[in-house]
Design an enzyme around this catalytic site. Structure first.
Site, PDB file in Angstrom:
ATOM      1  N   ARG A  86       0.875  -1.247  -0.055  1.00 53.36           N
ATOM      2  CA  ARG A  86       0.067   0.082  -0.055  1.00 53.36           C
ATOM      3  C   ARG A  86       0.795   1.204   0.045  1.00 53.36           C
ATOM      4  NH1 ARG A  86      -4.099  -0.760   4.682  1.00 53.36           N
ATOM      5  NH2 ARG A  86      -4.560   1.369   4.273  1.00 53.36           N
ATOM      6  N   HIS A 101      -6.253   7.007  12.700  1.00 48.03           N
ATOM      7  CA  HIS A 101      -5.901   5.517  12.495  1.00 48.03           C
ATOM      8  C   HIS A 101      -4.315   5.451  11.914  1.00 48.03           C
ATOM      9  CE1 HIS A 101     -10.452   4.390  11.728  1.00 48.03           C
ATOM     10  NE2 HIS A 101      -9.924   4.448  13.097  1.00 48.03           N
ATOM     11  N   CYS A 138      15.914  -1.000  13.573  1.00 50.77           N
ATOM     12  CA  CYS A 138      15.453   0.170  13.556  1.00 50.77           C
ATOM     13  C   CYS A 138      16.348   1.284  14.016  1.00 50.77           C
ATOM     14  CB  CYS A 138      14.201   0.108  14.957  1.00 50.77           C
ATOM     15  SG  CYS A 138      15.004   0.106  16.468  1.00 50.77           S
ATOM     16  N   GLY A 187     -17.269  10.609   2.853  1.00 51.96           N
ATOM     17  CA  GLY A 187     -16.249   9.361   2.347  1.00 51.96           C
ATOM     18  C   GLY A 187     -16.199   8.364   3.263  1.00 51.96           C
ATOM     19  N   SER A 233     -18.203   4.981   5.376  1.00 53.07           N
ATOM     20  CA  SER A 233     -19.373   3.953   5.719  1.00 53.07           C
ATOM     21  C   SER A 233     -19.957   4.031   6.997  1.00 53.07           C
ATOM     22  CB  SER A 233     -18.862   2.508   5.352  1.00 53.07           C
ATOM     23  OG  SER A 233     -18.023   2.282   6.160  1.00 53.07           O
ATOM     24  N   ASN A 242     -21.720  11.898   0.971  1.00 56.13           N
ATOM     25  CA  ASN A 242     -21.166  10.416   0.700  1.00 56.13           C
ATOM     26  C   ASN A 242     -21.525   9.777  -0.579  1.00 56.13           C
ATOM     27  OD1 ASN A 242     -19.266   8.204   1.850  1.00 56.13           O
ATOM     28  ND2 ASN A 242     -21.285   6.962   1.523  1.00 56.13           N
TER      29      ASN A 242
HETATM   30  C1  BV8 Z   1     -11.334   0.593  19.254  1.00 54.31           C
HETATM   31  C2  BV8 Z   1      -6.091   1.310   9.748  1.00 54.31           C
HETATM   32  C3  BV8 Z   1     -11.492   0.750  21.696  1.00 54.31           C
HETATM   33  C4  BV8 Z   1      -5.912   0.133   9.202  1.00 54.31           C
HETATM   34  C5  BV8 Z   1      -8.412   1.178  10.734  1.00 54.31           C
HETATM   35  C6  BV8 Z   1     -18.610  -4.854  17.120  1.00 54.31           C
HETATM   36  C7  BV8 Z   1     -19.537  -3.818  16.755  1.00 54.31           C
HETATM   37  C8  BV8 Z   1     -18.865  -2.558  16.684  1.00 54.31           C
HETATM   38  C9  BV8 Z   1     -17.609  -2.222  17.006  1.00 54.31           C
HETATM   39  C10 BV8 Z   1     -16.631  -3.252  17.174  1.00 54.31           C
HETATM   40  C11 BV8 Z   1     -16.828  -4.549  17.242  1.00 54.31           C
HETATM   41  N1  BV8 Z   1     -15.886  -5.292  17.588  1.00 54.31           N
HETATM   42  C12 BV8 Z   1     -14.845  -4.484  17.634  1.00 54.31           C
HETATM   43  C13 BV8 Z   1     -15.162  -3.132  17.390  1.00 54.31           C
HETATM   44  C14 BV8 Z   1     -14.363  -1.947  17.391  1.00 54.31           C
HETATM   45  C15 BV8 Z   1     -13.874  -1.880  16.078  1.00 54.31           C
HETATM   46  C16 BV8 Z   1     -14.728  -1.639  14.853  1.00 54.31           C
HETATM   47  O1  BV8 Z   1     -15.210  -0.706  14.814  1.00 54.31           O
HETATM   48  N2  BV8 Z   1     -14.875  -3.055  14.139  1.00 54.31           N
HETATM   49  C17 BV8 Z   1     -15.889  -2.959  13.120  1.00 54.31           C
HETATM   50  C18 BV8 Z   1     -15.149  -3.513  11.655  1.00 54.31           C
HETATM   51  C19 BV8 Z   1     -17.020  -3.246  13.480  1.00 54.31           C
HETATM   52  N3  BV8 Z   1     -13.097  -0.768  16.281  1.00 54.31           N
HETATM   53  C20 BV8 Z   1     -11.785  -0.718  16.779  1.00 54.31           C
HETATM   54  O2  BV8 Z   1     -11.105  -1.705  16.840  1.00 54.31           O
HETATM   55  C21 BV8 Z   1     -11.048   0.684  16.819  1.00 54.31           C
HETATM   56  N4  BV8 Z   1     -10.307   0.694  18.176  1.00 54.31           N
HETATM   57  O3  BV8 Z   1     -12.650   0.614  19.274  1.00 54.31           O
HETATM   58  O4  BV8 Z   1     -10.443   1.022  20.358  1.00 54.31           O
HETATM   59  C22 BV8 Z   1     -11.681   2.063  22.158  1.00 54.31           C
HETATM   60  C23 BV8 Z   1     -11.844   3.273  21.114  1.00 54.31           C
HETATM   61  C24 BV8 Z   1     -12.159   4.339  21.694  1.00 54.31           C
HETATM   62  C25 BV8 Z   1     -12.114   4.723  23.198  1.00 54.31           C
HETATM   63  C26 BV8 Z   1     -12.053   3.675  23.845  1.00 54.31           C
HETATM   64  C27 BV8 Z   1     -11.548   2.475  23.322  1.00 54.31           C
HETATM   65  C28 BV8 Z   1      -9.809   0.877  16.009  1.00 54.31           C
HETATM   66  C29 BV8 Z   1     -10.373   0.819  14.451  1.00 54.31           C
HETATM   67  C30 BV8 Z   1      -9.331   1.233  13.467  1.00 54.31           C
HETATM   68  C31 BV8 Z   1      -8.797   0.243  12.772  1.00 54.31           C
HETATM   69  N5  BV8 Z   1      -8.017   0.676  11.611  1.00 54.31           N
HETATM   70  N6  BV8 Z   1      -7.355   1.510   9.697  1.00 54.31           N
HETATM   71  C32 BV8 Z   1      -5.588  -0.084   7.597  1.00 54.31           C
HETATM   72  O5  BV8 Z   1      -5.800   1.354   7.171  1.00 54.31           O
HETATM   73  O6  BV8 Z   1      -5.003  -0.613   7.226  1.00 54.31           O
HETATM   74  S1  BV8 Z   1      -9.972   1.170  10.098  1.00 54.31           S
HETATM   75  C33 BV8 Z   1     -10.343   1.187   8.487  1.00 54.31           C
HETATM   76  O7  BV8 Z   1     -11.811   1.361   8.307  1.00 54.31           O
HETATM   77  C34 BV8 Z   1      -9.771   2.556   7.730  1.00 54.31           C
HETATM   78  O8  BV8 Z   1      -8.860   3.307   8.638  1.00 54.31           O
HETATM   79  C35 BV8 Z   1     -10.933   3.026   7.101  1.00 54.31           C
HETATM   80  O9  BV8 Z   1     -10.929   4.437   6.702  1.00 54.31           O
HETATM   81  C36 BV8 Z   1     -12.057   2.898   8.060  1.00 54.31           C
HETATM   82  C37 BV8 Z   1     -13.310   3.215   7.948  1.00 54.31           C
HETATM   83  O10 BV8 Z   1     -13.637   2.689   6.643  1.00 54.31           O
HETATM   84  P1  BV8 Z   1     -14.136   3.891   5.741  1.00 54.31           P
HETATM   85  O11 BV8 Z   1     -13.128   4.873   5.799  1.00 54.31           O
HETATM   86  O12 BV8 Z   1     -15.419   4.214   5.929  1.00 54.31           O
HETATM   87  O13 BV8 Z   1     -13.893   3.102   4.176  1.00 54.31           O
HETATM   88  P2  BV8 Z   1     -14.979   2.176   3.793  1.00 54.31           P
HETATM   89  O14 BV8 Z   1     -14.600   1.264   2.385  1.00 54.31           O
HETATM   90  O15 BV8 Z   1     -15.662   1.419   4.681  1.00 54.31           O
HETATM   91  O16 BV8 Z   1     -16.178   3.074   3.332  1.00 54.31           O
HETATM   92  C38 BV8 Z   1     -15.910   4.005   2.093  1.00 54.31           C
HETATM   93  C39 BV8 Z   1     -17.243   4.883   1.945  1.00 54.31           C
HETATM   94  O17 BV8 Z   1     -16.708   5.712   0.832  1.00 54.31           O
HETATM   95  C40 BV8 Z   1     -18.551   4.158   1.419  1.00 54.31           C
HETATM   96  O18 BV8 Z   1     -19.403   4.529   2.198  1.00 54.31           O
HETATM   97  C41 BV8 Z   1     -18.600   4.506  -0.145  1.00 54.31           C
HETATM   98  O19 BV8 Z   1     -19.772   4.685  -0.358  1.00 54.31           O
HETATM   99  C42 BV8 Z   1     -18.039   5.993   0.072  1.00 54.31           C
HETATM  100  N7  BV8 Z   1     -17.259   6.258  -1.295  1.00 54.31           N
HETATM  101  C43 BV8 Z   1     -16.607   5.776  -2.242  1.00 54.31           C
HETATM  102  N8  BV8 Z   1     -16.138   6.292  -3.311  1.00 54.31           N
HETATM  103  C44 BV8 Z   1     -16.547   7.477  -2.904  1.00 54.31           C
HETATM  104  C45 BV8 Z   1     -17.141   7.442  -1.795  1.00 54.31           C
HETATM  105  N9  BV8 Z   1     -17.775   8.720  -1.078  1.00 54.31           N
HETATM  106  C46 BV8 Z   1     -17.441   9.915  -1.873  1.00 54.31           C
HETATM  107  N10 BV8 Z   1     -16.813   9.725  -3.002  1.00 54.31           N
HETATM  108  C47 BV8 Z   1     -16.303   8.747  -3.428  1.00 54.31           C
HETATM  109  N11 BV8 Z   1     -15.927   8.910  -4.823  1.00 54.31           N
END
Ligand code: BV8
Length: 243
Positions: free
Chosen positions: A59, A111, A138, A178, A180, A204
């Site tokens: 990436r 992130h 490192c 942008g 989800s 979005n």
């Molecule tokens: C945490 C780095 C505790 C990696 C990333 C069960 C239920 C709910 C939550 C959880 C669960 N089990 C675990 C969790 C928590 C978990 C979570 O949410 N899991 C999800 C999968 C259910 N979260 C965590 O673990 C987070 N940490 O909770 O810690 C805490 C927190 C706070 C306070 C106390 C304790 C850590 C999450 C971070 C993970 N790392 N990224 C990497 O990049 O390799 S997340 C990853 O997803 C990316 O960063 C990305 O940005 C992020 C979200 O995705 P989106 O950016 O929204 O991208 P996606 O493809 O989904 O959507 C794109 C959108 O764009 C679409 O809607 C599309 O329609 C639109 N689009 C497309 N093209 C266009 C457009 N819009 C406009 N123009 C276009 N041209």
């Protein structure tokens, strides 16, 4: 416009899609071709570090290609920060550096960042070369095996959460661009902003699970929606009142 003093903006992979960077959950998205558990969790890194180094090296290599550049949406947000009379903070979930390259200064990578690496022993952060892995010594300990991508994996705490929460609670306008709205805690930022009295607007490509919780929604491509929206903001055509 006179009542809008502080604007907070959350961006996700959708703002970088038109720059040629795949999103996560669209067709051919990153999560279609990889298991999150294998490449974006601490457990996955523990289990198979080579796979994770390869995932991020690929990436990072793609991001460094000449054809990957900020698009009009990134440029418009940087213009908003330069020309708006109040404060503008961009909180991005993205790990690419396109906001910086567009000129955004007041920016939080909640992130992490693809172009950075971290020593797990000293927690020091360094600019990442295009390629590094478990054999790369490192810069601080001079030994191999201590470097990891400076990325927040699932299960890890995002960066600067206290600052993010206080900025959201103190904003008059919150834009979600942008994303989800599926990843916590970014997915509830609109709540903190609304709690603080902000107007919340989602821009979005398509509707999301959170769309009906926003005061307003605009659907379309970021590079087509955001520049016009920024012009409206700068010319005072966006009212802070929740209609
Ligand atoms: C945490 C780095 C505790 C990696 C990333 C069960 C239920 C709910 C939550 C959880 C669960 N089990 C675990 C969790 C928590 C978990 C979570 O949410 N899991 C999800 C999968 C259910 N979260 C965590 O673990 C987070 N940490 O909770 O810690 C805490 C927190 C706070 C306070 C106390 C304790 C850590 C999450 C971070 C993970 N790392 N990224 C990497 O990049 O390799 S997340 C990853 O997803 C990316 O960063 C990305 O940005 C992020 C979200 O995705 P989106 O950016 O929204 O991208 P996606 O493809 O989904 O959507 C794109 C959108 O764009 C679409 O809607 C599309 O329609 C639109 N689009 C497309 N093209 C266009 C457009 N819009 C406009 N123009 C276009 N041209």
């Amino acid at each position: 416009m006179e009542n809008i003093k502080n604007i907070t903006i959350l961006t996700g992979a959708g703002i970088s899609a038109e720059s040629g960077i795949s999103t996560f959950r669209d067709q051919n998205g990153l999560w279609e071709n990889h298991e999150i558990e294998d490449v974006a969790t601490p457990e996955g890194f523990q289990r198979n570090p080579e796979l994770v180094y390869k995932f991020y090296n690929q990436r990072r290599f793609q991001l460094s290609q000449d054809n990957i550049v900020p698009n009009p949406a990134h440029m418009a947000l940087a213009k908003l920060e330069r020309e708006f009379s109040g404060s503008v903070l961009v909180i991005t979930q993205n790990v690419d550096d396109l906001h910086e390259r567009a000129g955004q200064k007041n920016l939080i990578h909640m992130h992490g960042e693809l172009m950075k690496m971290r020593c797990v022993a000293s927690n020091k952060i360094y600019k990442a070369p295009n390629f590094f892995d478990g054999d790369t010594p490192c810069p601080c300990c001079q030994e191999a095996g201590n470097l990891r991508p400076h990325i927040v994996w699932f299960g890890e705490m995002p960066f600067q959460m206290d600052k993010i929460q206080s900025e959201l609670l103190n904003s008059d306008l919150f834009l979600s661009i942008g994303t989800s709205a599926l990843v916590y805690p970014a997915s509830i930022f609109y709540r903190w902003a609304a709690q603080g009295g902000a107007k919340t607007i989602e821009l979005n490509l398509e509707s999301t699970v959170a769309s009906d919780r926003f005061d307003e929604n605009f659907q379309g491509k970021a590079s087509e929606l955001v520049p016009g929206f920024v012009e409206d903001l700068l010319s005072g055509n966006i009212s802070p009142e929740v209609s």
